[in-house]
Design a protein around this motif. Structure first.
Motif, mmCIF file in Angstrom:
data_model
loop_
_atom_site.group_PDB
_atom_site.id
_atom_site.type_symbol
_atom_site.label_atom_id
_atom_site.label_comp_id
_atom_site.label_asym_id
_atom_site.label_seq_id
_atom_site.Cartn_x
_atom_site.Cartn_y
_atom_site.Cartn_z
ATOM 1 N N ILE A 121 0.801 -1.208 0.000
ATOM 2 C CA ILE A 121 0.000 0.000 0.000
ATOM 3 C C ILE A 121 0.833 1.257 0.000
ATOM 4 O O ILE A 121 0.298 2.350 -0.147
ATOM 5 N N LEU A 122 2.150 1.114 0.155
ATOM 6 C CA LEU A 122 3.000 2.278 0.156
ATOM 7 C C LEU A 122 3.848 2.291 -1.092
ATOM 8 O O LEU A 122 4.362 1.261 -1.505
ATOM 9 N N LEU A 123 4.019 3.446 -1.705
ATOM 10 C CA LEU A 123 4.898 3.587 -2.858
ATOM 11 C C LEU A 123 6.309 3.766 -2.350
ATOM 12 O O LEU A 123 6.616 4.729 -1.649
ATOM 13 N N LEU A 124 7.164 2.823 -2.673
ATOM 14 C CA LEU A 124 8.542 2.909 -2.238
ATOM 15 C C LEU A 124 9.335 3.764 -3.205
ATOM 16 O O LEU A 124 9.023 3.832 -4.381
ATOM 17 N N PRO A 125 10.422 4.410 -2.743
ATOM 18 C CA PRO A 125 11.291 5.143 -3.660
ATOM 19 C C PRO A 125 11.847 4.201 -4.703
ATOM 20 O O PRO A 125 11.996 3.003 -4.456
ATOM 21 N N LEU A 126 12.181 4.746 -5.868
ATOM 22 C CA LEU A 126 12.667 3.916 -6.958
ATOM 23 C C LEU A 126 13.945 3.203 -6.592
ATOM 24 O O LEU A 126 14.198 2.105 -7.026
ATOM 25 N N ALA A 127 14.795 3.804 -5.788
ATOM 26 C CA ALA A 127 16.038 3.159 -5.407
ATOM 27 C C ALA A 127 16.227 3.246 -3.905
ATOM 28 O O ALA A 127 16.018 4.286 -3.306
ATOM 29 N N GLY A 132 10.088 -10.195 -5.929
ATOM 30 C CA GLY A 132 9.660 -8.950 -5.312
ATOM 31 C C GLY A 132 10.754 -8.191 -4.599
ATOM 32 O O GLY A 132 10.528 -7.078 -4.125
ATOM 33 N N SER A 133 11.934 -8.761 -4.536
ATOM 34 C CA SER A 133 13.073 -8.108 -3.902
ATOM 35 C C SER A 133 13.911 -7.408 -4.963
ATOM 36 O O SER A 133 13.438 -7.135 -6.070
ATOM 37 N N GLY A 146 14.417 -2.616 -5.463
ATOM 38 C CA GLY A 146 13.519 -3.715 -5.151
ATOM 39 C C GLY A 146 12.231 -3.666 -5.943
ATOM 40 O O GLY A 146 12.044 -2.836 -6.844
ATOM 41 N N PHE A 147 11.305 -4.574 -5.588
ATOM 42 C CA PHE A 147 9.993 -4.688 -6.211
ATOM 43 C C PHE A 147 10.088 -5.043 -7.692
ATOM 44 O O PHE A 147 9.228 -4.648 -8.485
ATOM 45 N N ILE A 148 11.133 -5.793 -8.079
ATOM 46 C CA ILE A 148 11.212 -6.284 -9.459
ATOM 47 C C ILE A 148 10.079 -7.285 -9.656
ATOM 48 O O ILE A 148 9.941 -8.247 -8.905
ATOM 49 N N TRP A 186 13.870 -6.735 -19.255
ATOM 50 C CA TRP A 186 12.931 -5.626 -19.064
ATOM 51 C C TRP A 186 11.999 -6.029 -17.925
ATOM 52 O O TRP A 186 11.444 -7.137 -17.935
ATOM 53 N N ALA A 187 11.815 -5.141 -16.959
ATOM 54 C CA ALA A 187 11.051 -5.518 -15.771
ATOM 55 C C ALA A 187 10.149 -4.398 -15.295
ATOM 56 O O ALA A 187 10.551 -3.227 -15.258
ATOM 57 N N ASN A 188 8.923 -4.761 -14.930
ATOM 58 C CA ASN A 188 8.056 -3.836 -14.221
ATOM 59 C C ASN A 188 8.584 -3.646 -12.800
ATOM 60 O O ASN A 188 9.033 -4.602 -12.164
ATOM 61 N N VAL A 189 8.526 -2.415 -12.309
ATOM 62 C CA VAL A 189 8.822 -2.131 -10.905
ATOM 63 C C VAL A 189 7.473 -1.928 -10.228
ATOM 64 O O VAL A 189 6.779 -0.943 -10.492
ATOM 65 N N TYR A 190 7.102 -2.871 -9.380
ATOM 66 C CA TYR A 190 5.766 -2.885 -8.793
ATOM 67 C C TYR A 190 5.474 -1.593 -8.023
ATOM 68 O O TYR A 190 6.350 -1.047 -7.355
ATOM 69 N N THR A 191 4.249 -1.133 -8.117
ATOM 70 C CA THR A 191 3.682 0.089 -7.544
ATOM 71 C C THR A 191 4.108 1.340 -8.310
ATOM 72 O O THR A 191 3.754 2.449 -7.921
ATOM 73 N N THR A 192 4.849 1.205 -9.411
ATOM 74 C CA THR A 192 5.257 2.363 -10.203
ATOM 75 C C THR A 192 4.756 2.199 -11.639
ATOM 76 O O THR A 192 4.307 1.126 -12.054
ATOM 77 N N ASP A 193 4.880 3.279 -12.406
ATOM 78 C CA ASP A 193 4.550 3.253 -13.837
ATOM 79 C C ASP A 193 5.797 3.056 -14.685
ATOM 80 O O ASP A 193 5.789 3.359 -15.875
#
Length: 270
Positions: free
Chosen positions: A5-11, A156-157, A184-186, A197-204
């Motif tokens: 439920i929280l958007l984590l920083p990209l790095a 997810g890590s 994280g969140f790969i 190529w990978a989606n970063v979960y909770t981001t666009d």
């Protein structure tokens, strides 16, 4: 995953310290790859296709002239062959209600479909979708893809695991970094022209990873790809990347999105 439920920083940077013994080469003496500044990937939308809004997209790939999609959520998970022009399932198989479907990929005429916390991958015949068996693994299953020789799995890590397709044993671990910091969140992944190529979960964002170093070389920002008029109360995050190597087409969608987009990468910039 739906449950963060929280958007984590990209790095997020993780570091550890300590003094090496005299018999161990100090880390500073070991040659490290130069940190790469990721390039921004630009795109245009080439085509837009219908996508089932009811599909909680977890995995996406292209094979035999069709899209193949893994759908998640307990009691609704399935593996489907999807007609591109209509978005309808041409063929599908349901997972047990106790399983949460995750990423999927094709390898050597069989489909591997992960589950989230159940610790098993389902294996299907790619022509009939008949189940051939299962594979066990430890930890969570998020995304999976292949380079044609090995499988690559995320949990997810900030780690991507290189797997033996015959045994699912880990052969190597890729630590993903963005500007030198752990990322994280790969999530869902696709192998395109030698890169992950990978989606970063909770981001666009989709990141382009060098599998040899784990460094993010490029970022594709898809914020605003799905218009607000196409969203409803069920609309969730961007997820799903498919690549047609014959035509070079790249397809993306999201969880419970009513549309699937065909993109063309037109340039890279800093």
């Amino acid at each position: 995953m739906r449950f963060a439920i929280l958007l984590l920083p990209l790095a997020v940077l993780f570091a550890c310290g300590g003094r090496a013994s005299s018999s161990v080469v100090a880390a500073s003496e070991i040659a490290q790859p130069a940190i790469i500044t990721p390039k921004k990937y630009n795109y245009i939308i080439r085509n837009t296709y219908p996508h089932q809004r009811s599909s909680y997209t977890q995995g996406l790939f292209w094979y035999d002239g069709s899209l193949w999609e893994s759908v998640g959520e307990y009691g609704r998970s399935k593996m489907m062959r999807v007609e591109l022009s209509s978005g309808r399932a041409e063929r599908s198989v349901d997972l047990p209600k106790s399983d949460f479907g995750e990423g999927a990929t094709l390898f050597d005429s069989v489909i591997y479909q992960l589950t989230w916390r159940e610790g098993r991958a389902y294996i299907y015949d790619a022509q009939t979708l008949e189940k051939r068996g299962t594979m066990k693994y430890s930890g969570e299953g998020w995304g999976i893809t292949t380079d044609g020789e090995w499988l690559y799995m995320s949990d997810g890590s900030d780690k991507i695991y290189k797997l033996d397709p015959a045994t699912f044993k880990r052969k190597a671990t890729i630590a993903v970094t963005y500007n030198g910091q752990s990322l994280g969140f790969i999530n869902e992944m696709e192998w395109i022209d030698g890169k992950l190529w990978a989606n970063v979960y909770t981001t666009d964002k989709i990141v382009v990873i060098d599998p040899a170093t784990g460094q993010v070389e490029g970022v594709l920002d898809l914020a605003g790809l799905l218009s607000e008029t196409d969203m409803d109360s069920t609309t969730d995050v961007l997820n799903g990347i498919a690549y047609d190597p014959t035509s070079g087409r790249i397809f993306v969608t999201g969880k419970n999105w009513p549309k699937l987009f065909e993109l063309r990468i037109i340039g890279k910039s800093n």
